[in-house]
Design a protein around this motif. Structure first.
Motif, PDB file in Angstrom:
ATOM      1  N   PRO A   1       0.840  -1.206   0.000  1.00 40.37           N
ATOM      2  CA  PRO A   1       0.000   0.000   0.000  1.00 40.37           C
ATOM      3  C   PRO A   1       0.875   1.256   0.000  1.00 40.37           C
ATOM      4  O   PRO A   1       1.935   1.276   0.626  1.00 40.37           O
ATOM      5  N   PRO A   2       0.439   2.287  -0.710  1.00 39.26           N
ATOM      6  CA  PRO A   2       1.255   3.505  -0.828  1.00 39.26           C
ATOM      7  C   PRO A   2       1.186   4.369   0.429  1.00 39.26           C
ATOM      8  O   PRO A   2       0.505   5.374   0.455  1.00 39.26           O
ATOM      9  N   ILE A   3       1.885   3.938   1.479  1.00 40.43           N
ATOM     10  CA  ILE A   3       1.888   4.704   2.725  1.00 40.43           C
ATOM     11  C   ILE A   3       3.054   5.698   2.687  1.00 40.43           C
ATOM     12  O   ILE A   3       4.184   5.295   2.406  1.00 40.43           O
ATOM     13  N   PRO A   4       2.803   6.976   2.937  1.00 36.38           N
ATOM     14  CA  PRO A   4       3.912   7.948   2.927  1.00 36.38           C
ATOM     15  C   PRO A   4       5.017   7.501   3.887  1.00 36.38           C
ATOM     16  O   PRO A   4       4.733   7.076   5.013  1.00 36.38           O
ATOM     17  N   GLY A   5       6.227   7.540   3.433  1.00 36.62           N
ATOM     18  CA  GLY A   5       7.366   7.155   4.265  1.00 36.62           C
ATOM     19  C   GLY A   5       7.611   5.655   4.266  1.00 36.62           C
ATOM     20  O   GLY A   5       8.497   5.166   4.952  1.00 36.62           O
ATOM     21  N   GLY A   6       6.824   4.931   3.478  1.00 38.26           N
ATOM     22  CA  GLY A   6       6.924   3.467   3.503  1.00 38.26           C
ATOM     23  C   GLY A   6       8.066   2.924   2.667  1.00 38.26           C
ATOM     24  O   GLY A   6       8.477   1.770   2.841  1.00 38.26           O
ATOM     25  N   ASP A   7       8.599   3.723   1.784  1.00 34.76           N
ATOM     26  CA  ASP A   7       9.629   3.222   0.883  1.00 34.76           C
ATOM     27  C   ASP A   7      11.010   3.349   1.523  1.00 34.76           C
ATOM     28  O   ASP A   7      11.808   4.192   1.164  1.00 34.76           O
ATOM     29  N   VAL A   8      11.266   2.521   2.529  1.00 29.51           N
ATOM     30  CA  VAL A   8      12.539   2.601   3.257  1.00 29.51           C
ATOM     31  C   VAL A   8      13.300   1.289   3.131  1.00 29.51           C
ATOM     32  O   VAL A   8      12.745   0.280   2.683  1.00 29.51           O
ATOM     33  N   GLU A   9      14.532   1.301   3.578  1.00 36.05           N
ATOM     34  CA  GLU A   9      15.410   0.154   3.347  1.00 36.05           C
ATOM     35  C   GLU A   9      14.869  -1.147   3.928  1.00 36.05           C
ATOM     36  O   GLU A   9      14.881  -2.183   3.292  1.00 36.05           O
ATOM     37  N   HIS A  10      14.386  -1.084   5.175  1.00 35.43           N
ATOM     38  CA  HIS A  10      13.955  -2.318   5.821  1.00 35.43           C
ATOM     39  C   HIS A  10      12.456  -2.560   5.683  1.00 35.43           C
ATOM     40  O   HIS A  10      11.813  -3.056   6.590  1.00 35.43           O
ATOM     41  N   SER A  11      11.919  -2.144   4.539  1.00 36.93           N
ATOM     42  CA  SER A  11      10.525  -2.435   4.232  1.00 36.93           C
ATOM     43  C   SER A  11      10.529  -3.527   3.164  1.00 36.93           C
ATOM     44  O   SER A  11      11.066  -3.343   2.080  1.00 36.93           O
ATOM     45  N   LEU A  12       9.953  -4.676   3.496  1.00 44.91           N
ATOM     46  CA  LEU A  12      10.157  -5.868   2.661  1.00 44.91           C
ATOM     47  C   LEU A  12       8.863  -6.583   2.325  1.00 44.91           C
ATOM     48  O   LEU A  12       7.808  -6.265   2.882  1.00 44.91           O
ATOM     49  N   VAL A  13       8.940  -7.541   1.421  1.00 49.49           N
ATOM     50  CA  VAL A  13       7.786  -8.386   1.090  1.00 49.49           C
ATOM     51  C   VAL A  13       8.192  -9.863   1.163  1.00 49.49           C
ATOM     52  O   VAL A  13       9.358 -10.183   1.425  1.00 49.49           O
ATOM     53  N   TYR A  14       7.223 -10.760   0.896  1.00 48.64           N
ATOM     54  CA  TYR A  14       7.396 -12.192   1.160  1.00 48.64           C
ATOM     55  C   TYR A  14       6.850 -12.999  -0.010  1.00 48.64           C
ATOM     56  O   TYR A  14       5.691 -13.368  -0.037  1.00 48.64           O
TER      57      TYR A  14
END
Ligand code: SRM
Ligand code: FAD
Ligand code: SF4
Ligand code: FES
Lengths: 851, 118
Positions: A120-133
């Protein structure tokens, strides 16, 4: 790989995507000779098992997860490319092109591009330790990040989110799950089930936050990031894992003008064709009937349908059932059909057991005749039969609630006769009841053959019991007797032999063979007959006519070890032993240089006795008051117990005395398989009685009796058979149960399988034993009394019989002993020497010597 | 390699030492002192009645065959290894399940004496 293969005259099939479904298509397609298959994978490796992705954290490697290898594809004659993302489709020229510019011509194109995790396009969500599975690379990234993190948050509390949370937990992080909806697994589970599920998951140490919408992600104070929710609360974390749903990889369709669904997904018809007649789409990128299936089984079905259509055979995809049964962090969860009771007029029945965190709900039609759906949390044992009711539109019993109530035993069972031929029996291999019947039509004569002919049961194995009852039912209907012959010498089951022996008063194997068998017998029928003769007549087992019937363990009254020596296991009833007797064991072991060990059955085993040493060893033991422990026999082994009310501050009954009494009562009884007991002095169950054939647990008012437990290859807990029994009733019930087992059990059938195979199972056994429905109890008790009364210690009888002792001489013509038995010392005791440790001895191979 | 000396019928034991439908073992010692263990089976209901084979189980790697159960498989008289249950033909020594053979010996009963040719 090899572009000149492309020049062959075969029809060219190009598959875009080598995920689970793309791979299944490749395997099915390559069975057909006239087609040349090429598969293009955007990933750096060939297909792997995404369903078991999480096992990567439990130590599985990429190799373990692989569904295929380059060699395997070579063998199948399949061309393949990895790191080959397709970026262009020329529909009129029928050519696809990859990122690196390579082109592939096709006659038929298959899109199996799967899906990707939605972030989801959450402001500030595009950071290094933001991952998927989703991929192995994702897992590597999660692992790397976890190494430098303390807290992890999974955004999304659906099925995959919970699986991801489990992974974070296993990686040692403080784990949170944040869910937008008011409950977990909102798709599959209703509110009540979600509550129970949440409680269970929190119990495992994962913190759950529901009804939370994340507005923005900021830099944290104590941890890397801070999630700020719409209700003004915050949560700090070092790692964020998004599991907020999947979106189809439909970009190729979008760019190259194939019809798409309003909310994405490549539209397909029942043949799995897209809006272009030469292009198919299958798996998670495909939209059928406005629906995307996020499961692998429907994708496999689509793959099969596409292959058939390409080959000109008729086949249609007509949807799939989304019911699921799984284990999440050790919690059993099942969801069937209309779990939310959305059907008009639907009625529900709910059972909730808060102390044990079990929740069960069934959804039925307004007239209470059909199953529409179900939710099961904490215990999914009814999943199979509930699913069959729904899938096959079977009429429900009068009181449908009985299907989920734990009303000890009289649960209405679903007869396999009621299943239509289309009923799916094995979902792993898509085998229906009709397929099983067809296999029998084609000549399968037993369940084993049905299984190998249809593949049913060879996947997860969960359907094995159902497969067996469907097949057996079919055999029975045809009057084919389910073949239970014990071996080539006797066309009878163990039970029939038991009846012959007792009715015709047969006393020897020769007599039995003469009247009812043929040939000389073998290692199957001889010990079986020996056991039956022993239980019917309870004769001394080494009496001459029985001697040759016994397995070596029974003949030598010890268990043969790998080097031909034996173990010595005296009975230590209930595990109670005096210091003096312990000293005797120590002294005997020392004198004969035996290896000593406390067994898993809580007694002492002395290993490494040569045949000729057995009689003197046992003489010393018998003189000191020991008797045989029957560790070798298909008979009573141990009665494991705890100290109970005698010593323990919690004990409510004298479990020691009960255990010792029972052990002495049933010692020596010959049975279809070994029998173990457990007696615990209170519900803490330190004797693990529920894991034994006969389990007894003290209550304030008496004893609870459990039947049919065992450890071993397929552990099973015993079923509660009767409660609060007094001593006398307890012994009576056990007498009857054991005698009934001895009479009717099959060869090598433990009490668990015996009971499960009785038609009607536990409830039937309760009828026979408690209500005397077969009017058999008097006979059973009399027989048991006769056996108890005629007990003799086989070792005592043996050492007093010079004739029997002759058997223990190593050679008939020499006093030497076997030079091949050699020991070395390890941890201050002996153990058998291994091959290279042995000193050369001459064993002449006479076979090699002949000219 | 041992030289092939003339074999003789030598007495091992008396018939009273045999165990009906079961086995006993014996130690053969030749002139040079080499020893071989054999298993002797007495099956009065079979055509041959008495059999002798090597006592060493090449699969279980122990001298145990005389302690195996005897019987027949498709009318071939066999002993089943007490260790891992493979069948060996008492007539040919051939293992019915795996590619192994055990030695077989000529054996006879003469005047209540059990004799083996070696
Ligand atoms: C000695 C002992 C292991 C040890 O070092 O501690 C042992 C040793 C053997 N076990 Fe066991 N079992 C021993 C406790 C157990 C237990 C634990 C228990 O009793 O609580 C179990 C699981 C509980 C159960 O039976 O439900 C156990 C489940 C088995 C099984 C699997 C049975 C099953 O139903 O799946 C076998 C195989 C069989 O019986 O077919 C087996 C078979 C064997 C045999 C007989 C295998 C063989 O043919 O050589 C081993 C030889 C016994 C010997 O030489 O004395 N043993 N075995 C234990 C002797 C206990 C005793 O005092 O008599
Ligand atoms: C953790 C996890 C657990 C799961 N558990 C279950 C479960 O218990 N039961 C169940 O039924 N399902 C489960 N699933 C879902 C199941 O894995 C999917 O349904 C299945 O993998 C779908 O197969 P697919 O081939 O359609 O897609 P995928 O397996 O996603 O494969 C598609 C492939 O195509 C590639 N690709 C995409 N675009 C292109 C392009 N342009 N060119 C070339 N290649 C391309 C992708 O890189 C990918 O390799 C689980 C999924 C996950 C992630
Ligand atoms: S577990 Fe296996 S190896 Fe260990 S004692 Fe039991 S049978 Fe033998
Ligand atoms: S359902 Fe998995 S093997 Fe049959």
């Amino acid at each position: 790989m090899n572009s000149d293969k492309q020049l062959s005259s075969k029809a060219k099939i190009v598959v875009v995507g080598n995920g689970m479904v793309g791979h299944h298509f490749v395997e099915e397609m390559s069975k057909h000779e006239d087609y040349q298959v090429t598969v293009l994978s955007a990933e750096s490796r060939l297909a792997y098992d995404r369903v078991y992705l999480s096992s990567y954290f439990a130590g599985k490697t990429a190799e373990d997860l692989a569904l295929t290898t380059p060699e395997h594809y070579d063998e199948l004659g399949v061309n393949f490319e990895t790191n080959a993302k397709v970026t262009n489709i020329d529909k009129s020229a029928k050519v696809v092109t990859t990122e690196s510019g390579e082109s592939f011509a096709y006659d038929k194109l298959i899109l199996a591009t799967g899906s990707y995790p939605f972030v989801p396009p959450i402001p500030g969500g595009d950071v290094e330790h933001s991952l998927v599975y989703r991929t192995i690379e994702d897992l590597e990234a999660i692992q790397a990040s976890a190494n430098v993190s303390k807290v992890g948050v999974v955004i999304g509390g659906g099925l995959l989110g919970l699986e991801a949370a489990k992974a974070l937990k296993e990686l040692g992080l403080e784990t949170h799950v944040v869910e937008f909806a008011p409950q977990l697994m909102a798709v599959q589970v209703d509110g009540g089930g979600g509550r129970v599920l949440r409680a269970k998951i929190e119990e495992l140490g994962v913190q759950v936050h529901t009804s939370k919408a994340t507005n923005v992600i900021e830099e944290g104070d104590k941890h890397r990031y801070k999630l700020c929710f719409s209700d003004d609360t915050v949560l700090e974390t070092d790692l964020i894992l998004f599991s907020a749903g999947i979106r189809p990889y439909d970009n190729l369709a979008r760019e190259f003008d194939l019809e798409l669904g309003a909310r994405g997904g490549i539209v397909i018809d029942n043949q799995c064709k897209t809006s272009d007649a030469d292009i198919y789409a299958i798996g998670e990128c495909a939209l059928w009937n406005n629906f995307i299936y996020g499961l692998v089984a429907p994708g496999y079905n689509m793959a099969k349908v596409a292959v058939k259509n390409i080959c000109g055979e008729a086949a249609e995809f007509t949807g799939a059932d989304m019911s699921t049964k799984l284990k999440l962090m050790g919690v059993e969860v099942g969801s069937i059909g209309d779990a939310h009771a959305k059907t008009e007029g639907a009625l529900t029945y709910t059972y909730e057991n808060q102390p044990e965190a079990i929740y069960k709900k069934i959804v039925v039609s307004a007239d209470k005749t059909k199953m529409l759906g179900a939710v099961l949390i904490g215990d999914t044992s009814e999943y199979d039969s509930l699913l069959q009711y729904m899938l096959n539109d079977i009429d429900l019993p009068e009181s449908p609630e009985g299907l989920i109530l734990p009303s000890a035993g009289d649960k209405p069972t679903l007869g396999v006769d009621a299943l239509p031929d289309s009923a799916s029996i094995c979902s792993c291999h898509n085998v229906t009841k009709g397929d099983i019947i067809a296999a029998i039509d084609c000549g399968a004569v037993d369940v084993g053959q049905v299984k190998s002919d249809t593949k049913a049961g060879s996947g997860c194995g969960g359907c094995a019991a159902l497969v067996k009852s469907v097949a057996d039912n079919e055999f029975e209907k045809r009057g084919v007797e389910v073949k239970k012959d014990i071996c080539e010498h006797f066309a009878y089951s163990r039970r029939e032999i038991y009846d012959l022996v007792s009715v015709e008063k047969i006393k020897t194997f020769d007599e039995l063979l003469d009247k009812h068998g043929k040939g000389l017998g073998c290692e199957i029928c001889k010990p079986l007959a020996g056991s039956v003769l022993a239980s019917v007549w309870n004769d001394y087992i080494l009496k001459k006519p029985h001697l040759s019937l016994q397995d070596t363990n029974d003949t030598y009254l010890g268990n043969m070890q790998k080097d031909g020596t034996y173990s010595v296991v005296p009975r230590i009833a209930g595990g109670e032993i005096t210091p003096d007797k312990l000293i005797v064991l120590g002294e005997v072991a020392k004198k004969y240089n035996l290896y000593t060990k406390i067994t898993g059955g809580a007694r002492v085993d002395l290993f490494g006795a040569r045949v000729e040493q057995l009689p003197p060893i046992w003489k010393e033991l018998v003189d000191a008051g020991f008797e045989t422990g029957h560790a070798y026999g298909k008979s009573l082994r141990t009665v494991k117990s705890c100290v109970g009310s005698t010593w323990c501050r919690y004990g409510v009954q004298d479990s020691m005395t009960m255990a010792i009494d029972l052990e002495h009562r049933y010692k020596g009884l010959r049975a279809p398989h070994k029998i173990k007991f457990g007696v615990s002095g209170c519900t803490r169950e330190c004797a693990e009685a529920q894991g034994k054939d006969i389990g007894i647990i003290a209550t304030e008012n008496g004893w609870n009796l459990f039947v049919g437990g065992n450890g071993g290859m397929k552990p099973r807990h015993g079923d509660l058979f009767a409660t609060d029994l007094d001593d006398e009733t307890l012994v009576k019930y056990v007498d009857r149960i054991l005698m009934f087992y001895v009479q009717t059990g099959d060869r090598l059938q433990r009490t668990s399988t015996w009971m499960d195979n009785l038609e009607g199972g536990l409830a039937y056994l309760q009828d026979v034993i408690i209500k005397d429905s077969l009017e058999l109890n008097d006979v059973l008790e009399t027989q048991m009394a006769a056996i108890v009364g005629s007990y003799q210690c086989e070792w005592k009888t043996t050492i007093e019989d010079p004739e029997a002792l002759k058997r223990f001489k190593p050679f008939v013509n020499s006093d030497k002993n076997d030079s091949n038995i050699q020991f070395v010392t390890e941890r201050e005791q002996i153990r058998p020497a291994r091959g290279q440790e042995k000193i050369e001895v001459t064993i002449i191979d006479a076979a090699a010597e002949t000219v | 390699m041992t030289t092939i000396t003339d074999k003789l019928w030598r007495t091992i034991c008396g018939t009273a030492d045999l165990v009906t439908d079961s086995g006993i073992s014996a130690l053969l010692t030749n002139e040079t002192g080499e020893e071989e263990q054999i298993a002797i089976f007495y099956l009065p209901n079979s055509e041959e009645q008495i059999f002798a084979v090597g006592n060493y189980d090449p699969i279980g790697k122990a001298n145990v065959l005389y302690r195996g159960l005897v019987g027949c498989i498709d009318s071939e008289p066999v002993v089943s290894s007490p260790l891992y249950k493979q069948h060996y033909s008492l007539k040919t020594g051939q293992c019915l399940q795996e590619d192994e053979t055990i030695a077989v010996y000529d054996i006879r009963i003469e005047n209540e004496q059990v004799q083996v040719l070696y």
